[in-house]
Design an enzyme around this catalytic site. Sequence first.
Site, PDB file in Angstrom:
ATOM      1  N   GLY A 134       0.845  -1.199   0.000  1.00 45.18           N
ATOM      2  CA  GLY A 134       0.000   0.000   0.000  1.00 45.18           C
ATOM      3  C   GLY A 134       0.877   1.244   0.000  1.00 45.18           C
ATOM      4  O   GLY A 134       1.149   1.825   1.059  1.00 45.18           O
ATOM      5  N   GLU A 251      18.877 -10.212  -7.874  1.00 45.81           N
ATOM      6  CA  GLU A 251      19.065 -10.277  -9.318  1.00 45.81           C
ATOM      7  C   GLU A 251      18.060  -9.361 -10.016  1.00 45.81           C
ATOM      8  O   GLU A 251      16.872  -9.430  -9.766  1.00 45.81           O
ATOM      9  CB  GLU A 251      18.885 -11.750  -9.707  1.00 45.81           C
ATOM     10  CG  GLU A 251      19.279 -12.120 -11.074  1.00 45.81           C
ATOM     11  CD  GLU A 251      18.168 -11.864 -12.059  1.00 45.81           C
ATOM     12  OE1 GLU A 251      18.420 -11.104 -12.995  1.00 45.81           O
ATOM     13  OE2 GLU A 251      17.064 -12.371 -11.880  1.00 45.81           O
ATOM     14  N   THR A 380       7.010   4.676 -14.285  1.00 47.42           N
ATOM     15  CA  THR A 380       6.523   4.863 -15.661  1.00 47.42           C
ATOM     16  C   THR A 380       7.710   5.012 -16.631  1.00 47.42           C
ATOM     17  O   THR A 380       8.844   5.274 -16.225  1.00 47.42           O
ATOM     18  CB  THR A 380       5.653   6.140 -15.774  1.00 47.42           C
ATOM     19  OG1 THR A 380       6.495   7.280 -15.558  1.00 47.42           O
ATOM     20  CG2 THR A 380       4.511   6.142 -14.777  1.00 47.42           C
TER      21      THR A 380
HETATM   22  C1  LIG Z   1       0.010  -2.935 -13.003  1.00 47.54           C
HETATM   23  C2  LIG Z   1       0.213  -1.970 -11.852  1.00 47.54           C
HETATM   24  C3  LIG Z   1       0.346  -2.468 -10.573  1.00 47.54           C
HETATM   25  C4  LIG Z   1       0.503  -1.581  -9.485  1.00 47.54           C
HETATM   26  N1  LIG Z   1       0.559  -2.090  -8.227  1.00 47.54           N
HETATM   27  C5  LIG Z   1       0.689  -1.272  -7.170  1.00 47.54           C
HETATM   28  C6  LIG Z   1       0.682  -1.787  -5.839  1.00 47.54           C
HETATM   29  O1  LIG Z   1       0.519  -2.986  -5.620  1.00 47.54           O
HETATM   30  N2  LIG Z   1       0.811  -0.920  -4.812  1.00 47.54           N
HETATM   31  C7  LIG Z   1       0.977   0.403  -5.003  1.00 47.54           C
HETATM   32  O2  LIG Z   1       1.140   1.122  -4.030  1.00 47.54           O
HETATM   33  N3  LIG Z   1       0.956   0.944  -6.256  1.00 47.54           N
HETATM   34  C8  LIG Z   1       0.808   0.129  -7.335  1.00 47.54           C
HETATM   35  N4  LIG Z   1       0.766   0.645  -8.615  1.00 47.54           N
HETATM   36  C9  LIG Z   1       0.803   2.085  -8.802  1.00 47.54           C
HETATM   37  C10 LIG Z   1       2.072   2.571  -9.490  1.00 47.54           C
HETATM   38  O3  LIG Z   1       3.151   2.567  -8.595  1.00 47.54           O
HETATM   39  C11 LIG Z   1       1.781   3.987 -10.029  1.00 47.54           C
HETATM   40  O4  LIG Z   1       0.751   3.848 -11.000  1.00 47.54           O
HETATM   41  C12 LIG Z   1       2.993   4.604 -10.674  1.00 47.54           C
HETATM   42  O5  LIG Z   1       3.962   4.887  -9.709  1.00 47.54           O
HETATM   43  C13 LIG Z   1       2.629   5.912 -11.411  1.00 47.54           C
HETATM   44  O6  LIG Z   1       1.929   6.762 -10.569  1.00 47.54           O
HETATM   45  P1  LIG Z   1       0.524   7.405 -10.996  1.00 47.54           P
HETATM   46  O7  LIG Z   1      -0.342   6.300 -11.538  1.00 47.54           O
HETATM   47  O8  LIG Z   1       0.013   8.160  -9.829  1.00 47.54           O
HETATM   48  O9  LIG Z   1       0.846   8.370 -12.202  1.00 47.54           O
HETATM   49  P2  LIG Z   1       1.460   9.840 -12.083  1.00 47.54           P
HETATM   50  O10 LIG Z   1       2.668   9.807 -11.218  1.00 47.54           O
HETATM   51  O11 LIG Z   1       0.365  10.772 -11.708  1.00 47.54           O
HETATM   52  O12 LIG Z   1       1.900  10.083 -13.551  1.00 47.54           O
HETATM   53  C14 LIG Z   1       0.987  10.542 -14.579  1.00 47.54           C
HETATM   54  C15 LIG Z   1       1.800  10.812 -15.840  1.00 47.54           C
HETATM   55  O13 LIG Z   1       2.761  11.850 -15.581  1.00 47.54           O
HETATM   56  C16 LIG Z   1       4.074  11.414 -15.886  1.00 47.54           C
HETATM   57  N5  LIG Z   1       5.033  11.966 -14.926  1.00 47.54           N
HETATM   58  C17 LIG Z   1       4.922  11.997 -13.573  1.00 47.54           C
HETATM   59  N6  LIG Z   1       6.015  12.558 -13.024  1.00 47.54           N
HETATM   60  C18 LIG Z   1       6.852  12.864 -14.045  1.00 47.54           C
HETATM   61  C19 LIG Z   1       8.142  13.451 -14.133  1.00 47.54           C
HETATM   62  N7  LIG Z   1       8.807  13.805 -13.022  1.00 47.54           N
HETATM   63  N8  LIG Z   1       8.708  13.591 -15.352  1.00 47.54           N
HETATM   64  C20 LIG Z   1       8.052  13.206 -16.488  1.00 47.54           C
HETATM   65  N9  LIG Z   1       6.813  12.664 -16.473  1.00 47.54           N
HETATM   66  C21 LIG Z   1       6.226  12.479 -15.275  1.00 47.54           C
HETATM   67  C22 LIG Z   1       4.022   9.892 -15.732  1.00 47.54           C
HETATM   68  O14 LIG Z   1       5.036   9.258 -16.484  1.00 47.54           O
HETATM   69  C23 LIG Z   1       2.627   9.590 -16.269  1.00 47.54           C
HETATM   70  O15 LIG Z   1       2.636   9.523 -17.674  1.00 47.54           O
HETATM   71  C24 LIG Z   1       0.570  -0.203  -9.709  1.00 47.54           C
HETATM   72  C25 LIG Z   1       0.418   0.299 -11.017  1.00 47.54           C
HETATM   73  C26 LIG Z   1       0.234  -0.565 -12.073  1.00 47.54           C
HETATM   74  C27 LIG Z   1       0.020   0.006 -13.451  1.00 47.54           C
END
Ligand SMILES: Cc1cc2nc3c(=O)[nH]c(=O)nc-3n(C[C@H](O)[C@H](O)[C@H](O)COP(=O)(O)OP(=O)(O)OC[C@H]3O[C@@H](n4cnc5c(N)ncnc54)[C@H](O)[C@@H]3O)c2cc1C
Length: 398
Positions: A134, A251, A380
């Site tokens: 989480g 790894e 991402t």
């Molecule tokens: C399959 C999957 C499983 C997941 N499982 C978990 C889980 O079990 N537990 C958990 O806690 N989270 C989980 N996540 C969440 C995941 O960690 C977040 O989706 C991820 O970190 C991106 O955050 P966000 O979705 O809030 O997007 P945002 O951070 O809001 O990003 C939105 C857009 O802005 C871009 N962006 C953001 N910051 C920058 C920057 N500094 N420079 C350039 N571009 C930027 C991003 O690349 C993206 O295109 C999961 C996500 C997926 C897709």
Amino acid sequence: MDWSDNAEQAAFRAKVRGVIENDLPERYQDGEGDWERDRKNENPVARDAAKQWTEALAKQGWVAPHWPKEYGGAGLSPMEQFIFKQEMAISGAPPVGGQGVSQLGPTLIVHGSPEQKAEHLPKILSGEVDWRQGYSEPGAGSDLASLQTRAIRDGDEYVINGQKIWTSLAHHADWLYVLTRTDPDAPKHRGISFLLMDKLTPGITIRPLIDMSGRHHFNETFFEDVRVPVSNRVGEENRGWYVGMTLLDFERSNITGAVSARRTLDALTSYMKTDEGKAKSPGAEANRTALADRYIETEVMFNFSFRIISMQDRGLIPNHEASVSKLFASEMSQRIANTGTKVFGLYSYIHDKDDERAAMESKLTSNYLTSVSATIAAGTSEIQRNIIATRGLGLPRG
Ligand SMILES: Cc1cc2nc3c(=O)[nH]c(=O)nc-3n(C[C@H](O)[C@H](O)[C@H](O)COP(=O)(O)OP(=O)(O)OC[C@H]3O[C@@H](n4cnc5c(N)ncnc54)[C@H](O)[C@@H]3O)c2cc1C
């Protein structure tokens, strides 16, 4: 470059193959097995398969290949972990232990109290307790340190209020490890604490999020006056950011991704040669060229994996190299699925894998939808590119 095994590595590989050949339950022989979903499945065959496979790996000490032996891990070197993962991926055998093995266990080994280690590590290794993460919130993903879920100290307990999102497979888990804000006035990385929570604690609600492929993979997790003992905090109060970012030196080649991409591509190529495949894919020149491109890409992916493992074998820590590999693998998985849907044209609109008109049981259609998340999960593509630009190429921060 000679990638062949030395005598010791070949012997270890043969041992891993032997265990897989002898002990992998029938249910997992098609390469589609999912230990976490099977563990508490209503179907006793699924439950037995998960249990049997956990026991078979535990007998070898291979549930947690990268944990030190003193904590019940296998203490394998990065190269042995690589071979183990490669053989597991080639046979399609599912890893067991979920994020307890991959993330929480290593974190507890470094930061946990003796009591926390004694309580939680054995239950992870036996498969009795499954853990999920989480971290992300609606307003905190890439910029995770902005998280707002609040934990306020009240005597020997924390009282937690807030919301997490994208909590993968939380509906199958027993416990959660959660980052919470304990000091809202401190600089954002320094006011976070890392807490362990039994999912059955009153006030925790888990709601499904159905993704566009129709899967229930993600959840929203809500905390309403959830009381957690202070003894469930890992590490010091307000130092949770550093706890949450800990992983043992394991790894990082993503050989599993490379092998699985090649398997999909091989299956696609074989299917296209069958009468049914020929009928559903007229074999236009463009398809052949696209398939050749994808094949070359999987070869590139193998070389990225070998590069990382050879660095680790020499005691180097991959940094931007791991980002290059993650970025390439995730975008390649989308291209393979995209090629598959083009190859099968209108047949790709069929989602139901049991529909007799479906090509390859709609696997590529399903991959087309599920692989969208590959370039978001675990950092991402934009974040990976930032790392490659700044740490790899030495460009200034934007
Ligand atoms: C399959 C999957 C499983 C997941 N499982 C978990 C889980 O079990 N537990 C958990 O806690 N989270 C989980 N996540 C969440 C995941 O960690 C977040 O989706 C991820 O970190 C991106 O955050 P966000 O979705 O809030 O997007 P945002 O951070 O809001 O990003 C939105 C857009 O802005 C871009 N962006 C953001 N910051 C920058 C920057 N500094 N420079 C350039 N571009 C930027 C991003 O690349 C993206 O295109 C999961 C996500 C997926 C897709």
